[in-house]
Design a protein around this motif. Structure first.
Motif, PDB file in Angstrom:
ATOM      1  N   MET A   9      -5.138  -7.906  21.313  1.00 50.87           N
ATOM      2  CA  MET A   9      -4.265  -8.570  22.713  1.00 50.87           C
ATOM      3  C   MET A   9      -5.273  -9.561  22.585  1.00 50.87           C
ATOM      4  SD  MET A   9      -2.422  -7.132  25.822  1.00 50.87           S
ATOM      5  CE  MET A   9      -0.975  -7.199  24.880  1.00 50.87           C
ATOM      6  N   HIS A  42       6.004  -4.493  25.762  1.00 51.99           N
ATOM      7  CA  HIS A  42       6.456  -6.242  25.585  1.00 51.99           C
ATOM      8  C   HIS A  42       4.318  -5.506  25.593  1.00 51.99           C
ATOM      9  CE1 HIS A  42       9.541  -7.820  25.497  1.00 51.99           C
ATOM     10  NE2 HIS A  42       9.957  -7.427  26.875  1.00 51.99           N
ATOM     11  N   ARG A 100       1.053   0.222  20.826  1.00 48.81           N
ATOM     12  CA  ARG A 100      -0.091  -0.727  20.131  1.00 48.81           C
ATOM     13  C   ARG A 100      -0.765  -1.480  18.961  1.00 48.81           C
ATOM     14  NH1 ARG A 100      -5.617  -1.609  23.232  1.00 48.81           N
ATOM     15  NH2 ARG A 100      -6.004  -3.859  22.941  1.00 48.81           N
ATOM     16  N   ASN A 142      -4.090 -16.272  27.605  1.00 49.17           N
ATOM     17  CA  ASN A 142      -4.391 -16.962  27.658  1.00 49.17           C
ATOM     18  C   ASN A 142      -5.576 -18.155  26.822  1.00 49.17           C
ATOM     19  OD1 ASN A 142      -1.301 -16.853  27.731  1.00 49.17           O
ATOM     20  ND2 ASN A 142      -1.750 -17.134  29.482  1.00 49.17           N
ATOM     21  N   GLU A 191       2.320 -13.635  26.971  1.00 48.40           N
ATOM     22  CA  GLU A 191       3.353 -13.503  26.449  1.00 48.40           C
ATOM     23  C   GLU A 191       4.463 -11.968  26.370  1.00 48.40           C
ATOM     24  OE1 GLU A 191       2.966 -14.457  22.668  1.00 48.40           O
ATOM     25  OE2 GLU A 191       2.335 -16.862  23.107  1.00 48.40           O
ATOM     26  N   ALA A 192       3.185 -11.528  26.544  1.00 49.98           N
ATOM     27  CA  ALA A 192       3.137 -10.138  26.970  1.00 49.98           C
ATOM     28  C   ALA A 192       4.447  -9.735  28.147  1.00 49.98           C
ATOM     29  CB  ALA A 192       2.504  -8.918  27.259  1.00 49.98           C
ATOM     30  N   SER A 225       3.899  -4.932  22.256  1.00 44.80           N
ATOM     31  CA  SER A 225       4.536  -5.861  20.863  1.00 44.80           C
ATOM     32  C   SER A 225       4.245  -7.406  20.704  1.00 44.80           C
ATOM     33  CB  SER A 225       6.194  -5.466  21.145  1.00 44.80           C
ATOM     34  OG  SER A 225       6.622  -4.489  21.048  1.00 44.80           O
ATOM     35  N   HIS A 226       3.318  -7.433  21.670  1.00 39.94           N
ATOM     36  CA  HIS A 226       2.728  -9.123  22.236  1.00 39.94           C
ATOM     37  C   HIS A 226       1.375  -8.981  21.576  1.00 39.94           C
ATOM     38  CE1 HIS A 226       6.814  -9.285  23.523  1.00 39.94           C
ATOM     39  NE2 HIS A 226       6.689 -10.804  23.590  1.00 39.94           N
ATOM     40  N   SER A 227       0.482 -10.308  21.289  1.00 43.70           N
ATOM     41  CA  SER A 227      -0.941 -10.313  20.558  1.00 43.70           C
ATOM     42  C   SER A 227      -1.657 -10.813  22.703  1.00 43.70           C
ATOM     43  CB  SER A 227      -1.556 -10.733  19.398  1.00 43.70           C
ATOM     44  OG  SER A 227      -0.523 -11.899  19.719  1.00 43.70           O
ATOM     45  N   ASP A 228      -0.458 -11.872  22.988  1.00 42.38           N
ATOM     46  CA  ASP A 228      -0.847 -12.421  24.257  1.00 42.38           C
ATOM     47  C   ASP A 228      -0.472 -11.654  25.437  1.00 42.38           C
ATOM     48  OD1 ASP A 228      -2.236 -15.452  24.459  1.00 42.38           O
ATOM     49  OD2 ASP A 228      -0.813 -14.788  25.877  1.00 42.38           O
ATOM     50  N   ALA A 283       7.650 -12.183  29.494  1.00 40.61           N
ATOM     51  CA  ALA A 283       8.500 -11.929  28.314  1.00 40.61           C
ATOM     52  C   ALA A 283       9.438 -10.265  29.063  1.00 40.61           C
ATOM     53  CB  ALA A 283       8.406 -10.576  26.379  1.00 40.61           C
ATOM     54  N   TYR A 284       8.313  -9.295  29.905  1.00 43.38           N
ATOM     55  CA  TYR A 284       8.808  -7.830  30.688  1.00 43.38           C
ATOM     56  C   TYR A 284       9.628  -8.945  31.722  1.00 43.38           C
ATOM     57  CZ  TYR A 284       7.788  -5.783  34.660  1.00 43.38           C
ATOM     58  OH  TYR A 284       8.161  -4.780  35.943  1.00 43.38           O
TER      59      TYR A 284
END
Length: 428
Positions: free
Chosen positions: A420, A325, A414, A423, A334-335, A328-331, A338-339
């Protein structure tokens, strides 16, 4: 991006490796102890976690350092088989189940961390004493204090986690179910298939035996765990480890009449040179693991009773899911969110099921239904009932064969663009 891991156990080390494989190179693991632990007895790593370690290039080393588990037997104290199932490759998984010494597994993982990230990636003798966002304050062995700022901080520091305590300060000590665990290892002659794991039990006691190393002339190192209700005065606390002869007497009083298939239990206990005792403890599930740029992993997130071989297994899976995660996420938020969304509900359910001893509850049921033993297990259970108990537990922990063999790989690099972000919109 700088990532700080607190705790140099299996979860923390596996996370460092997984993060490097996902393209993160500024990763440091801090450990409170002055050196990596050489203590610990046997672990079972289920195929879902072995798959993750295999994708990180560690399968050959695992095979060399451990024993591939071929079958699981659930038995009455008399040694009568309640349930038997193939395990690992023998059950059709694409990856083995591996029984291994905790010390050896930590050694394998630590060597891989240092190979990938350098010797400085593991810092021992550094205890976390303060936490502000992803800024950790560590006290070193010499008393020096060091503030470490990171973009992500992961608490992988076990059931007594300092990171978790920073967010749940009133949680208190782990809870006990009143059971005491006795653990040890002893060399023995060949044991069933050489890759058999046997669990014996009645309605109040458990005995687990499996090999974790093969020696010469057909001998193997048997890891054993015995669990039974502790006297009220002893519940929830560990005992001194020095009185091995006294502990042998206690064990023989509780289990001396038990008959594991193809094993002389009295001799195994007598040949055990070092015995440790622990209370059986876990933690209640918590509503969240993630706070800003800090998250929890492994026992710090979801400590559970030792049933079904899920402690180290699920920490390794946590490591790979977290790395996936983050890559896979740029934030960051959010990563981490999601985890947590993927892992927390599943682990909370597994914690709950383990409080009824997971698949081992078939032994309790067998004793309740046939306290004097049985001639045919078919008189006690239907085959469908036994299979469903095993199948539903595997599905809850996401280590059933169909899931493990068919799910997409968690290997990912990555994304370099965009960078990345936190927030608040700042790039890492």
């Amino acid at each position: 991006m700088r990532i700080t891991l607190v705790g140099c156990g299996i979860g923390g080390l596996a996370t460092a490796i997984a993060l490097h494989a996902a393209g993160f190179e500024d990763v440091t693991v801090f450990e409170a102890a002055p050196r990596l632990s050489t203590q610990g007895f046997g672990l079972n790593i289920l195929p879902n976690a072995v798959r993750e370690l295999a994708e990180l290039g560690l399968l050959d080393e695992l095979r060399q350092q451990g024993v591939q588990t071929r079958e699981l037997l659930m038995c009455s104290p008399q040694g009568d088989v309640v349930w038997r199932e193939d395990r690992g490759l023998s059950a059709g998984y694409g990856w083995p189940q591996v029984s291994i010494s905790r010390a050896r597994l930590v050694g394998v993982l630590a060597a891989e961390v240092r190979r990938r990230l350098g010797d400085g990636a593991i810092v021992t003798g550094a205890r976390l004493v303060g936490l502000d966002e992803a800024r950790g304050v560590f006290v070193h062995e010499d008393g020096a204090r060091r503030t470490v700022e990171a973009d992500v901080l992961v608490g992988a520091d076990g059931i007594h986690s300092a990171v978790r305590a920073a967010f749940y300060p009133s949680e208190g000590p782990p809870r006990t179910n009143g059971m005491t665990l006795y653990r040890g290892t002893a060399w023995s002659s060949g044991f069933l298939t050489g890759g058999s794991m046997t669990v014996l039990g009645d309605d109040r006691r458990r005995l687990v035996l499996y090999p974790i190393d093969h020696g010469t002339r057909g001998r193997c190192l048997i890891n054993w765990v015995a669990a039974f209700p502790a006297p009220t005065a002893d519940a929830g606390r560990s005992r001194p480890q020095e009185d091995v002869s006294g502990m042998r007497e206690v064990l023989l009083r509780e289990f001396g009449g038990w008959s594991p298939p193809d094993l002389d239990l009295v001799r195994v206990i007598g040949d055990t040179e070092r015995i440790h005792t622990y209370p059986m403890i876990d933690r209640d599930p918590v509503p969240r693991w993630t706070f800003g740029r800090v998250t929890l992993l492994g026992d710090a997130a979801h400590a559970m009773y030792p049933a079904g071989s899920n402690g180290a297994t699920q920490a390794i899976v946590d490591a790979r899911v977290l790395a996936w995660h983050l890559a896979s996420h740029s934030d960051v938020g959010e990563a981490l969110g999601a985890y947590e969304a993927e892992r927390l509900p599943q682990m909370a359910e597994l914690q709950r099921i383990n409080r009824s001893m997971g698949p081992e509850r078939v032994l309790t049921l067998a004793h309740q239904r046939a306290p004097r033993g049985f001639e045919r297990i078919g008189d006690v259970f239907s085959e469908e009932e036994l299979a469903e108990i095993s199948r539903s537990y595997a599905a809850t922990g996401k280590f059933d064969q169909d899931w493990v063999n068919s799910r997409p790989s968690l290997s990912v690099r990555r994304r370099r663009q965009p960078a990345m972000r936190h927030n608040n919109g700042s790039a890492a």
